[in-house]
Enzyme design. Sequence first.
Site, short mmCIF file in Angstrom:
data_model
loop_
_atom_site.label_atom_id
_atom_site.label_comp_id
_atom_site.label_asym_id
_atom_site.label_seq_id
_atom_site.Cartn_x
_atom_site.Cartn_y
_atom_site.Cartn_z
N HIS A 1 -10.40 130.08 11.05
CA HIS A 1 -9.67 130.66 9.91
C HIS A 1 -10.56 130.83 8.68
O HIS A 1 -10.11 131.36 7.67
CB HIS A 1 -8.40 129.86 9.61
CG HIS A 1 -8.59 128.58 8.87
ND1 HIS A 1 -8.68 127.36 9.50
CD2 HIS A 1 -8.73 128.33 7.56
CE1 HIS A 1 -8.85 126.42 8.58
NE2 HIS A 1 -8.88 126.97 7.40
N ASP B 1 -8.92 126.80 16.69
CA ASP B 1 -9.45 127.13 15.35
C ASP B 1 -10.91 126.69 15.25
O ASP B 1 -11.24 125.68 14.63
CB ASP B 1 -8.58 126.42 14.29
CG ASP B 1 -8.91 126.88 12.88
OD1 ASP B 1 -9.59 127.92 12.73
OD2 ASP B 1 -8.46 126.21 11.94
N SER C 1 -11.74 122.81 4.66
CA SER C 1 -11.52 123.43 5.95
C SER C 1 -12.86 123.78 6.58
O SER C 1 -13.76 124.25 5.89
CB SER C 1 -10.76 124.75 5.75
OG SER C 1 -9.40 124.55 5.81
N GLY C 2 -12.97 123.56 7.88
CA GLY C 2 -14.20 123.92 8.57
C GLY C 2 -15.23 122.81 8.61
O GLY C 2 -16.17 122.86 9.40
#
Length: 256
Positions: free
Chosen positions: A71, A115, A212-213
């Site tokens: 994402h 994801d 995120s990530g």
Amino acid sequence: MSLTMQLLILVLLPLAFLLPPGSQAGEIIGGLEAKPHSRPYMACLSIQRRGKTYICGGFLVAENFVLTAAHCNGDEIIVKLGAHNIREWEQSQQTISVCHQIPHPQYNKETTNNDIMLLQLAERAKLNRWVDTIALPRANERVEAGAMCNVAGWGGTSTHCESNSARLQEVDVLVMQDAACPSNGPYHYYNASTMMCVGDPKMGKDSWKGDSGGPLVCGETAQGIISWGPPTPPGVYTKVATFIPWIEATMRRLKP
Ligand SMILES: *[C@@H]1O[C@H](CO)[C@@H](O)[C@H](O)[C@H]1NC(C)=O
């Protein structure tokens, strides 16, 4: 899923994770500053998408590959390696553009399943004491509930690496049983084969920091990728061990 929802996932989830009620933008409450350059695999991603800039974390898994969440995709991504304070110039930093974004082919924007995304760098990173790779788990290796791992990030409270004041922050988080992310309520899309449930609700907001990530590091290994979740722990991480065959095959395929 609508564009609005996609943007919500990209924008709101990190904010939900990083901005507990009452905290200031750009600040991580109770966060522990990482020892500078103690995590040489950390990458700060600056993502251009439809004229806007977003920030994500990522981690170096080979000289020319960074792993992150699917994402975190965009029209263009720049990776900064070797940083401690991303707002300042540091001689340790290497800034490299991404030439190829490879989200998992079964990434599902609606459920956030699978994801995970590989980023091929336009140039190889120079490995040194500030920039280095992190080990990946063996395929289908398990992390038992009760394991203490940690996450790090620059706090995605700003939309751009350069304009973010934060030095790298880190926090310890507890790996939970899958049952702690039950499929009723906010964890409706939790999938135990591709996701990990991480963060003790009793430890409250402190267990939710990082972008995120970014990687969930257990021992010396990147076992998870910060993916999604409600504003309070536990949160949901991509289970890296499930994707080892895809990661290896993709890196082999793209080898120059
Ligand atoms: C969980 O994810 C796997 C891998 O993408 C998929 O094959 C499976 O159908 C998913 N399970 C559910 C219940 O969605």
